[in-house]
Design a protein around this motif. Sequence first.
Motif, PDB file in Angstrom:
ATOM      1  N   CYS A   1      88.829 -25.216  85.796  1.00 13.77           N
ATOM      2  CA  CYS A   1      87.523 -25.816  85.464  1.00 13.77           C
ATOM      3  C   CYS A   1      86.575 -24.767  84.900  1.00 13.77           C
ATOM      4  O   CYS A   1      85.516 -25.098  84.404  1.00 13.77           O
ATOM      5  N   TRP A   2      86.899 -23.509  85.055  1.00 18.40           N
ATOM      6  CA  TRP A   2      86.149 -22.361  84.522  1.00 18.40           C
ATOM      7  C   TRP A   2      84.822 -22.107  85.240  1.00 18.40           C
ATOM      8  O   TRP A   2      83.995 -21.343  84.754  1.00 18.40           O
ATOM      9  N   THR A   3      84.631 -22.719  86.391  1.00 15.49           N
ATOM     10  CA  THR A   3      83.403 -22.428  87.140  1.00 15.49           C
ATOM     11  C   THR A   3      83.371 -20.950  87.539  1.00 15.49           C
ATOM     12  O   THR A   3      82.329 -20.294  87.460  1.00 15.49           O
TER      13      THR A   3
ATOM     14  N   VAL B   1      84.825 -18.523  85.967  1.00 15.61           N
ATOM     15  CA  VAL B   1      84.628 -17.718  84.752  1.00 15.61           C
ATOM     16  C   VAL B   1      83.123 -17.549  84.502  1.00 15.61           C
ATOM     17  O   VAL B   1      82.663 -16.490  84.088  1.00 15.61           O
ATOM     18  N   LEU B   2      82.375 -18.598  84.822  1.00 19.53           N
ATOM     19  CA  LEU B   2      80.927 -18.551  84.640  1.00 19.53           C
ATOM     20  C   LEU B   2      80.229 -17.806  85.775  1.00 19.53           C
ATOM     21  O   LEU B   2      79.218 -17.147  85.553  1.00 19.53           O
ATOM     22  N   THR B   3      80.751 -17.889  86.988  1.00 17.06           N
ATOM     23  CA  THR B   3      80.000 -17.344  88.120  1.00 17.06           C
ATOM     24  C   THR B   3      80.423 -15.928  88.513  1.00 17.06           C
ATOM     25  O   THR B   3      79.732 -15.297  89.307  1.00 17.06           O
ATOM     26  N   CYS B   4      81.531 -15.429  87.986  1.00 19.71           N
ATOM     27  CA  CYS B   4      81.841 -14.013  88.222  1.00 19.71           C
ATOM     28  C   CYS B   4      81.016 -13.220  87.225  1.00 19.71           C
ATOM     29  O   CYS B   4      81.309 -13.194  86.032  1.00 19.71           O
ATOM     30  N   THR B   5      79.977 -12.563  87.720  1.00 13.96           N
ATOM     31  CA  THR B   5      79.032 -11.900  86.824  1.00 13.96           C
ATOM     32  C   THR B   5      79.574 -10.578  86.288  1.00 13.96           C
ATOM     33  O   THR B   5      78.891  -9.868  85.571  1.00 13.96           O
TER      34      THR B   5
ATOM     35  N   GLY C   1      82.450 -10.696  84.654  1.00 12.80           N
ATOM     36  CA  GLY C   1      83.319 -11.138  83.562  1.00 12.80           C
ATOM     37  C   GLY C   1      84.785 -10.855  83.866  1.00 12.80           C
ATOM     38  O   GLY C   1      85.586 -10.649  82.964  1.00 12.80           O
TER      39      GLY C   1
ATOM     40  N   TRP D   1      70.667 -18.353  94.232  1.00 14.74           N
ATOM     41  CA  TRP D   1      71.844 -18.313  93.371  1.00 14.74           C
ATOM     42  C   TRP D   1      72.058 -19.631  92.633  1.00 14.74           C
ATOM     43  O   TRP D   1      73.182 -19.971  92.301  1.00 14.74           O
TER      44      TRP D   1
ATOM     45  N   MET E   1      73.802 -24.936  86.260  1.00 15.87           N
ATOM     46  CA  MET E   1      74.971 -24.274  85.664  1.00 15.87           C
ATOM     47  C   MET E   1      76.192 -25.173  85.738  1.00 15.87           C
ATOM     48  O   MET E   1      76.507 -25.744  86.760  1.00 15.87           O
ATOM     49  N   ASN E   2      76.829 -25.306  84.619  1.00 14.00           N
ATOM     50  CA  ASN E   2      77.917 -26.268  84.521  1.00 14.00           C
ATOM     51  C   ASN E   2      79.103 -25.682  83.810  1.00 14.00           C
ATOM     52  O   ASN E   2      78.970 -24.838  82.942  1.00 14.00           O
ATOM     53  N   SER E   3      80.255 -26.206  84.166  1.00  8.98           N
ATOM     54  CA  SER E   3      81.474 -25.688  83.608  1.00  8.98           C
ATOM     55  C   SER E   3      82.489 -26.824  83.559  1.00  8.98           C
ATOM     56  O   SER E   3      82.742 -27.460  84.567  1.00  8.98           O
TER      57      SER E   3
ATOM     58  N   VAL F   1      80.839 -24.107  78.966  1.00 12.47           N
ATOM     59  CA  VAL F   1      79.999 -23.736  80.098  1.00 12.47           C
ATOM     60  C   VAL F   1      78.551 -23.651  79.619  1.00 12.47           C
ATOM     61  O   VAL F   1      78.289 -23.390  78.438  1.00 12.47           O
ATOM     62  N   SER F   2      77.651 -23.887  80.541  1.00 16.27           N
ATOM     63  CA  SER F   2      76.247 -23.779  80.171  1.00 16.27           C
ATOM     64  C   SER F   2      75.432 -23.448  81.413  1.00 16.27           C
ATOM     65  O   SER F   2      75.856 -23.718  82.530  1.00 16.27           O
ATOM     66  N   ALA F   3      74.267 -22.852  81.184  1.00 14.71           N
ATOM     67  CA  ALA F   3      73.394 -22.491  82.303  1.00 14.71           C
ATOM     68  C   ALA F   3      71.954 -22.379  81.821  1.00 14.71           C
ATOM     69  O   ALA F   3      71.709 -21.968  80.692  1.00 14.71           O
TER      70      ALA F   3
ATOM     71  N   VAL G   1      84.977 -19.651  76.351  1.00 12.99           N
ATOM     72  CA  VAL G   1      84.071 -19.359  77.465  1.00 12.99           C
ATOM     73  C   VAL G   1      84.270 -17.968  78.038  1.00 12.99           C
ATOM     74  O   VAL G   1      83.654 -17.606  79.048  1.00 12.99           O
TER      75      VAL G   1
ATOM     76  N   ALA H   1      81.738 -15.441  80.095  1.00 14.12           N
ATOM     77  CA  ALA H   1      80.452 -16.122  80.238  1.00 14.12           C
ATOM     78  C   ALA H   1      79.652 -15.534  81.398  1.00 14.12           C
ATOM     79  O   ALA H   1      78.420 -15.467  81.351  1.00 14.12           O
ATOM     80  N   GLY H   2      80.369 -15.101  82.452  1.00 11.48           N
ATOM     81  CA  GLY H   2      79.698 -14.610  83.656  1.00 11.48           C
ATOM     82  C   GLY H   2      78.814 -13.403  83.411  1.00 11.48           C
ATOM     83  O   GLY H   2      77.810 -13.217  84.087  1.00 11.48           O
TER      84      GLY H   2
ATOM     85  N   LEU I   1      75.599 -14.740  82.525  1.00 14.05           N
ATOM     86  CA  LEU I   1      74.950 -15.340  83.694  1.00 14.05           C
ATOM     87  C   LEU I   1      74.354 -14.241  84.579  1.00 14.05           C
ATOM     88  O   LEU I   1      73.258 -14.390  85.122  1.00 14.05           O
ATOM     89  N   GLY I   2      75.081 -13.136  84.694  1.00 16.26           N
ATOM     90  CA  GLY I   2      74.590 -12.012  85.491  1.00 16.26           C
ATOM     91  C   GLY I   2      73.302 -11.441  84.916  1.00 16.26           C
ATOM     92  O   GLY I   2      72.355 -11.141  85.650  1.00 16.26           O
TER      93      GLY I   2
ATOM     94  N   ARG J   1      70.542 -13.892  85.654  1.00 16.37           N
ATOM     95  CA  ARG J   1      70.135 -13.889  87.044  1.00 16.37           C
ATOM     96  C   ARG J   1      69.374 -12.615  87.398  1.00 16.37           C
ATOM     97  O   ARG J   1      68.407 -12.627  88.158  1.00 16.37           O
TER      98      ARG J   1
END
Lengths: 153, 440
Positions: A95-97, A99-103, A105, B333, B337-339, B348-350, B391, B394-395, B398-399, B402
């Motif tokens: 779902c790549w969540t 991928v987005l939340t590991c800051t 990368g 936190w 934010m969506n994926s 992905v988007s935030a 994607v 992407a993180g 996001l980092g 944040r």
Amino acid sequence: MKRIYAREEVCIGCRLCEIHCQVEHSRTRNIIKTFKEEVPPPPRINVEEEGPVSFALQCRHCDEPYCAYSCIAGAIYQDEQTGEVIQDIEKCIGCWTCVLTCTKGAIRPDLRGPRKAAKCDLCPDREIPACVEMCPNDALYIVEEEIKETVPG
Amino acid sequence: MATKKFDYLIIGNSAGGIGCAEGIRRVDTKGTIAMVSDEPYHTYSRPLITHLLEGDVDRKGMDFRPRDFYRRHAVEPLLGFRAEDLNTDGRSVKVIGTNGKAGTRHNLRYGKLLVATGGAPFIPAMDGLGLGGVTPMINLAQSLDVKKRLARVRNAVVLGAGLIGTKTAEALSQVVNRVTMVELADRILAPVSDIRSSRMAADAFRGNGVEVILNNTVTGIQGDEKGQVTEVVLRDGSVLPCDLFVVAIGVRPRTDLLEGSGVELASAKVGGGVEVDLNMETSVEGIYACGDCAHAHDFVTGGMRLLPLWPNAYIGGRIAGLNMAGSPHHHRWATNMNSVDFFGFPMVSAGFMLKPDRKGFEEIVRDEGHWYAKIILQNDVIKGLIMAGRVERAGIYLGLMRGRTKVTAFKRELLTDAFTAVHLPDEVKEEIKKPITVIE
Ligand SMILES: Cc1cc2nc3c(=O)[nH]c(=O)nc-3n(C[C@H](O)[C@H](O)[C@H](O)COP(=O)(O)OP(=O)(O)OC[C@H]3O[C@@H](n4cnc5c(N)ncnc54)[C@H](O)[C@@H]3O)c2cc1C
Ligand code: SF4
Ligand code: SF4
């Protein structure tokens, strides 16, 4: 727990760590076949480079792993004993969540088959992770660190 | 009615509830915990119910935690019990057995309480809602019901093209002859996309045989003599044959347990929800809330709002649990934010999706045709991110978002292939090399 760190001063940006990571996580685990006959897996380590400065970065096996806290499938967890952040590839639905939340990368999509996310697993089948062993300049090294005390997790 | 006392009582057995139990156990291994849910199942991954429908996840794959979770965390599960009658002065809740346990009641007294009751589907008033084959798609029971029906379904209609509607339509398209998605807005996934990325996602649906109808809605449902849905009528008068109608136009915070309890709820104008502080504590001392039923701090806007997303529920719950057990933490936190991934099209988007029409905002865009990325900046701080079709990494953005990192020095590189962690300011670069050791 084992953690891999990089020595920026001696990394020459040759990206052999990426190559050997790909081989280690390929189907054949043979360097020629991985790149000539297979679709190679994505490297789980990334050489960050800009001009003369470079260092390799992979999953940090965080004490507070936001990838695990975000995973919508419960596919990432912290091992109680070792503190390693482990991904259960069977449970991952791509779902790549994470991928987005590991800051950092440190997680990438693996698009070879059914969608799966890929991150450093510290090479469970090896004594020393492939990137560390194969770096010609000793720019990657392993440290045994104490883990933050955890209760069942 | 038996009375039991627990140090910690958790209502909700999903992301928020599990996060809370795990947070508590980080600090307190002795205190007693009970977890109540009106759903009779072992904790499961709600976002995977559409995958179960499609068959790429089996029933076991739905488990959010291993089956020995409750035992290992010394949590008493009360599954199949609905919580009612919250008494904040007496610190007690009544729980009433549902389904198989109907008639069983307990009076539960608590030291600290977490409300993680999630959301309830919003269903517009319409004739025909009671017909067979008309359903929301927000829980496992609904997914299992629809799954049983699938063999008979030829034409499915999904109303609403938000996160739940699109996921449902994608899943159904793998197992049903014809799937139509009807959306009132002029684009799909509006809250989590911009015009370009929304169009790309819509193309992925259309390319995979899903019909996408925009600027329209369902105004009537017709059924046959057996009480089964047969067709739906659209606002423009057109009629779609339909033997499965999924209503997915939104979820509202489920706060019935708190009505009249004294716990402050946000006004209906902002969508309702339990008001909390950064510790996830409500206006009543000792009562905490998180997830879809509650507000949370948005690190992009700086305000408190509803953010009905899995990571927000889990992390909010975990932080509530830490606080409940006496270890002070703030939850910072969350943001929009969506994926997602539709038919192999990842997105992905935030934060902000569209550039606010105000001074100080600018947009950086990279459009490669099959993939597209956009960053919205406010005074050189990232406030919005969209990556569609690709994607990777992407993180990192996001980092930066944040951390409110000024990107002035490497603004032009941001979306280029050459952008790496070496471009980051020294403190950020050194930080990125280290494991994350704090939760906040
Ligand atoms: C189909 C679908 C797909 C989704 N996909 C994504 C996604 O890809 N990414 C993402 O971030 N989010 C996604 N979500 C949203 C995500 O599932 C929610 O944000 C998350 O489940 C919220 O967790 P929660 O713990 O707050 O509440 P919930 O998961 O809603 O759980 C609350 C639980 O409490 C129970 N309960 C409520 N009131 C009572 C009561 N009075 N007594 C007893 N029990 C009670 C409910 O029955 C429920 O079991 C999706 C949701 C759905 C439905
Ligand atoms: S994947 Fe990222 S967030 Fe998860 S443990 Fe590794 S570095 Fe930390
Ligand atoms: S991609 Fe896989 S591991 Fe990552 S959040 Fe989604 S299900 Fe979890």
